[in-house]
Structure formats: structure tokens, C-alpha cells
Design a protein around this motif. Structure first.
Motif, PDB file in Angstrom:
ATOM      1  N   ALA A  53     -25.318  18.899  48.528  1.00  0.00           N
ATOM      2  CA  ALA A  53     -25.879  17.900  47.605  1.00  0.00           C
ATOM      3  C   ALA A  53     -26.293  18.538  46.282  1.00  0.00           C
ATOM      4  O   ALA A  53     -27.423  18.381  45.830  1.00  0.00           O
ATOM      5  N   ASP A  54     -25.404  19.308  45.706  1.00  0.00           N
ATOM      6  CA  ASP A  54     -25.642  19.987  44.416  1.00  0.00           C
ATOM      7  C   ASP A  54     -26.729  21.053  44.476  1.00  0.00           C
ATOM      8  O   ASP A  54     -27.209  21.508  43.439  1.00  0.00           O
ATOM      9  N   GLU A  55     -27.143  21.463  45.667  1.00  0.00           N
ATOM     10  CA  GLU A  55     -28.099  22.564  45.822  1.00  0.00           C
ATOM     11  C   GLU A  55     -27.315  23.823  46.149  1.00  0.00           C
ATOM     12  O   GLU A  55     -26.566  23.862  47.132  1.00  0.00           O
ATOM     13  N   LEU A  56     -27.462  24.847  45.328  1.00  0.00           N
ATOM     14  CA  LEU A  56     -26.772  26.119  45.522  1.00  0.00           C
ATOM     15  C   LEU A  56     -27.348  26.834  46.741  1.00  0.00           C
ATOM     16  O   LEU A  56     -28.546  27.092  46.807  1.00  0.00           O
ATOM     17  N   LEU A  57     -26.482  27.138  47.700  1.00  0.00           N
ATOM     18  CA  LEU A  57     -26.903  27.850  48.911  1.00  0.00           C
ATOM     19  C   LEU A  57     -26.451  29.301  48.889  1.00  0.00           C
ATOM     20  O   LEU A  57     -27.140  30.172  49.418  1.00  0.00           O
ATOM     21  N   GLY A  58     -25.277  29.568  48.327  1.00  0.00           N
ATOM     22  CA  GLY A  58     -24.744  30.920  48.312  1.00  0.00           C
ATOM     23  C   GLY A  58     -23.467  30.985  47.501  1.00  0.00           C
ATOM     24  O   GLY A  58     -22.940  29.962  47.058  1.00  0.00           O
ATOM     25  N   ALA A  59     -22.960  32.210  47.328  1.00  0.00           N
ATOM     26  CA  ALA A  59     -21.756  32.400  46.530  1.00  0.00           C
ATOM     27  C   ALA A  59     -21.189  33.792  46.748  1.00  0.00           C
ATOM     28  O   ALA A  59     -21.876  34.681  47.256  1.00  0.00           O
ATOM     29  N   VAL A  60     -19.942  33.959  46.321  1.00  0.00           N
ATOM     30  CA  VAL A  60     -19.297  35.271  46.305  1.00  0.00           C
ATOM     31  C   VAL A  60     -18.290  35.292  45.161  1.00  0.00           C
ATOM     32  O   VAL A  60     -17.570  34.325  44.945  1.00  0.00           O
ATOM     33  N   LEU A  61     -18.293  36.389  44.419  1.00  0.00           N
ATOM     34  CA  LEU A  61     -17.273  36.603  43.405  1.00  0.00           C
ATOM     35  C   LEU A  61     -16.113  37.334  44.066  1.00  0.00           C
ATOM     36  O   LEU A  61     -16.325  38.315  44.789  1.00  0.00           O
ATOM     37  N   VAL A  62     -14.899  36.864  43.830  1.00  0.00           N
ATOM     38  CA  VAL A  62     -13.715  37.396  44.506  1.00  0.00           C
ATOM     39  C   VAL A  62     -12.620  37.650  43.478  1.00  0.00           C
ATOM     40  O   VAL A  62     -12.328  36.777  42.652  1.00  0.00           O
ATOM     41  N   GLY A  63     -12.037  38.826  43.551  1.00  0.00           N
ATOM     42  CA  GLY A  63     -10.923  39.156  42.671  1.00  0.00           C
ATOM     43  C   GLY A  63      -9.974  40.119  43.351  1.00  0.00           C
ATOM     44  O   GLY A  63     -10.176  40.520  44.498  1.00  0.00           O
ATOM     45  N   HIS A  64      -8.926  40.489  42.638  1.00  0.00           N
ATOM     46  CA  HIS A  64      -7.976  41.468  43.171  1.00  0.00           C
ATOM     47  C   HIS A  64      -7.249  42.144  42.022  1.00  0.00           C
ATOM     48  O   HIS A  64      -7.265  41.671  40.884  1.00  0.00           O
ATOM     49  N   ASP A  65      -6.619  43.261  42.337  1.00  0.00           N
ATOM     50  CA  ASP A  65      -5.842  44.002  41.343  1.00  0.00           C
ATOM     51  C   ASP A  65      -4.348  43.960  41.641  1.00  0.00           C
ATOM     52  O   ASP A  65      -3.570  44.720  41.084  1.00  0.00           O
ATOM     53  N   GLY A  66      -3.958  43.076  42.552  1.00  0.00           N
ATOM     54  CA  GLY A  66      -2.564  42.985  42.970  1.00  0.00           C
ATOM     55  C   GLY A  66      -2.296  43.708  44.274  1.00  0.00           C
ATOM     56  O   GLY A  66      -1.308  43.433  44.946  1.00  0.00           O
ATOM     57  N   ARG A  67      -3.163  44.640  44.641  1.00  0.00           N
ATOM     58  CA  ARG A  67      -3.033  45.404  45.890  1.00  0.00           C
ATOM     59  C   ARG A  67      -4.230  45.211  46.809  1.00  0.00           C
ATOM     60  O   ARG A  67      -4.087  45.088  48.010  1.00  0.00           O
ATOM     61  N   ARG A  68      -5.424  45.252  46.231  1.00  0.00           N
ATOM     62  CA  ARG A  68      -6.663  45.196  47.001  1.00  0.00           C
ATOM     63  C   ARG A  68      -7.547  44.072  46.474  1.00  0.00           C
ATOM     64  O   ARG A  68      -7.610  43.819  45.272  1.00  0.00           O
ATOM     65  N   GLY A  69      -8.266  43.457  47.414  1.00  0.00           N
ATOM     66  CA  GLY A  69      -9.254  42.462  47.036  1.00  0.00           C
ATOM     67  C   GLY A  69     -10.598  43.134  46.811  1.00  0.00           C
ATOM     68  O   GLY A  69     -10.877  44.198  47.382  1.00  0.00           O
ATOM     69  N   TYR A  70     -11.419  42.518  45.994  1.00  0.00           N
ATOM     70  CA  TYR A  70     -12.753  43.035  45.707  1.00  0.00           C
ATOM     71  C   TYR A  70     -13.749  41.886  45.775  1.00  0.00           C
ATOM     72  O   TYR A  70     -13.536  40.830  45.180  1.00  0.00           O
ATOM     73  N   LEU A  71     -14.816  42.105  46.520  1.00  0.00           N
ATOM     74  CA  LEU A  71     -15.873  41.112  46.679  1.00  0.00           C
ATOM     75  C   LEU A  71     -17.128  41.630  45.984  1.00  0.00           C
ATOM     76  O   LEU A  71     -17.483  42.805  46.130  1.00  0.00           O
ATOM     77  N   HIS A  72     -17.774  40.749  45.249  1.00  0.00           N
ATOM     78  CA  HIS A  72     -18.989  41.107  44.514  1.00  0.00           C
ATOM     79  C   HIS A  72     -20.045  40.031  44.757  1.00  0.00           C
ATOM     80  O   HIS A  72     -19.732  38.839  44.814  1.00  0.00           O
ATOM     81  N   HIS A  73     -21.271  40.457  44.849  1.00  0.00           N
ATOM     82  CA  HIS A  73     -22.419  39.546  44.902  1.00  0.00           C
ATOM     83  C   HIS A  73     -22.276  38.463  45.975  1.00  0.00           C
ATOM     84  O   HIS A  73     -22.509  37.281  45.714  1.00  0.00           O
ATOM     85  N   LEU A  74     -21.904  38.847  47.189  1.00  0.00           N
ATOM     86  CA  LEU A  74     -21.938  37.880  48.298  1.00  0.00           C
ATOM     87  C   LEU A  74     -23.405  37.660  48.637  1.00  0.00           C
ATOM     88  O   LEU A  74     -24.085  38.560  49.134  1.00  0.00           O
ATOM     89  N   VAL A  75     -23.892  36.462  48.332  1.00  0.00           N
ATOM     90  CA  VAL A  75     -25.320  36.154  48.460  1.00  0.00           C
ATOM     91  C   VAL A  75     -25.494  34.776  49.074  1.00  0.00           C
ATOM     92  O   VAL A  75     -24.805  33.829  48.704  1.00  0.00           O
ATOM     93  N   VAL A  76     -26.427  34.682  50.000  1.00  0.00           N
ATOM     94  CA  VAL A  76     -26.917  33.389  50.481  1.00  0.00           C
ATOM     95  C   VAL A  76     -28.412  33.377  50.196  1.00  0.00           C
ATOM     96  O   VAL A  76     -29.124  34.337  50.510  1.00  0.00           O
ATOM     97  N   ASP A  77     -28.888  32.311  49.593  1.00  0.00           N
ATOM     98  CA  ASP A  77     -30.299  32.207  49.249  1.00  0.00           C
ATOM     99  C   ASP A  77     -31.146  32.330  50.523  1.00  0.00           C
ATOM    100  O   ASP A  77     -30.781  31.808  51.583  1.00  0.00           O
ATOM    101  N   GLN A  78     -32.260  33.018  50.410  1.00  0.00           N
ATOM    102  CA  GLN A  78     -33.104  33.362  51.554  1.00  0.00           C
ATOM    103  C   GLN A  78     -33.412  32.191  52.491  1.00  0.00           C
ATOM    104  O   GLN A  78     -33.303  32.344  53.708  1.00  0.00           O
ATOM    105  N   PRO A  79     -33.760  31.008  52.011  1.00  0.00           N
ATOM    106  CA  PRO A  79     -34.084  29.926  52.952  1.00  0.00           C
ATOM    107  C   PRO A  79     -32.904  29.500  53.841  1.00  0.00           C
ATOM    108  O   PRO A  79     -33.110  28.815  54.842  1.00  0.00           O
ATOM    109  N   PHE A  80     -31.696  29.913  53.488  1.00  0.00           N
ATOM    110  CA  PHE A  80     -30.518  29.479  54.236  1.00  0.00           C
ATOM    111  C   PHE A  80     -29.884  30.600  55.056  1.00  0.00           C
ATOM    112  O   PHE A  80     -28.782  30.423  55.581  1.00  0.00           O
TER     113      PHE A  80
END
Length: 142
Positions: A53-80
Motif C-alpha cells: 500500500a505504497d509503504e516501502l518495506l525493502g529494496a535491492v539494487l541489482v546490476g551486472h557487467d555482462g558476466r557477473r551480477g552485483y547486489l547492493h543495499h539489500l535492505v528490509v526495514d526493521q519493523p518488517f
């Protein structure tokens, strides 16, 4: 109902607030708005946001270089915490990367981020590397 959707540039301020209140996340100039938007543009549709319901619970930044994936800032807000949201974000991110032919991914975790380290140690298929060292540069020769 909890939904996972791609991150959009207009999500930046809410994400920045989430990252700032999350222990174990260290913000850098690359997390400012313009580099954030450039990252999303370079990796369209890969970074994910979890909301209810438009409340941010968590997120992850995801990218790649063509060979490997990279995950950044995988976060879930503390109450969740404890609801499996980080695993849902992780699994969807890896599935998206696999669709692009990316089958190996990396995540960088600060050595003093105990909760994050515990999460990654508990994930099947992930292991800490002891055979490499990470070196970083700001790109400025000195």
C-alpha cells in the motif's frame, strides 16, 4: 498485499531515508540521485522495491557487467524483518539475472555489519570468499 516492483528514479528519496536508518549500510556519493539514476538506466528493471500500500518495506539494487551480477543495499526495514522479504527480493533478483544469462553474482558486505553477514551466511548457495581481496579506487590517480 505485498508487491515487488522495479525501482524508479522517484523512489530515491524514500530509499535514501531507508538506507540512512539501516545499520550496516554505508552511503557513498554513488548513492546520490544522479549516479542512482544512471545505475537504474544502465540496468533497466533489475533493481527491486518491496512495498505494501505504497509503504516501502525493502529494496535491492541489482546490476551486472555482462558476466557477473552485483547486489547492493539489500535492505528490509526493521519493523518488517523476519517475514522472508529479503529472501523474496534476493530470489527475484537472481531469477531476473538468470534470464539475462547471468548465473554468478556477488554482494559486498561490510565486515562490521553483523546482521547482514548473518543473513548472507544463512543463504543456500552463498559463501564467503577467502581467496580474493577487494581493492577500490575513486578513479583519481595520486
Amino acid at each position: 498485499m505485498i508487491a515487488i516492483r522495479p525501482i524508479r528514479p522517484e523512489d530515491h528519496s524514500a530509499l535514501l531515508a531507508l538506507w540512512r536508518r539501516t545499520a550496516g549500510i554505508q552511503l557513498r556519493p554513488e548513492d546520490d540521485y544522479d549516479p542512482f539514476c544512471a545505475y537504474l538506466q544502465r540496468n533497466p528493471g533489475l533493481s527491486l522495491l518491496c512495498e505494501r500500500a505504497d509503504e516501502l518495506l525493502g529494496a535491492v539494487l541489482v546490476g551486472h557487467d555482462g558476466r557477473r551480477g552485483y547486489l547492493h543495499h539489500l535492505v528490509v526495514d526493521q519493523p518488517f524483518h523476519g517475514q522472508g522479504l529479503a529472501r523474496r527480493l534476493l530470489h527475484q533478483a537472481l531469477a531476473q539475472l538468470a534470464e539475462l544469462g547471468i548465473h554468478k553474482s556477488h554482494v559486498f558486505v561490510l565486515g562490521n555489519a553483523e546482521e547482514a553477514l548473518g543473513f548472507w551466511r544463512a543463504q543456500a548457495g552463498w559463501s564467503a570468499r577467502h581467496d580474493i581481496q577487494v581493492f577500490s579506487s575513486t578513479g583519481s590517480p595520486e
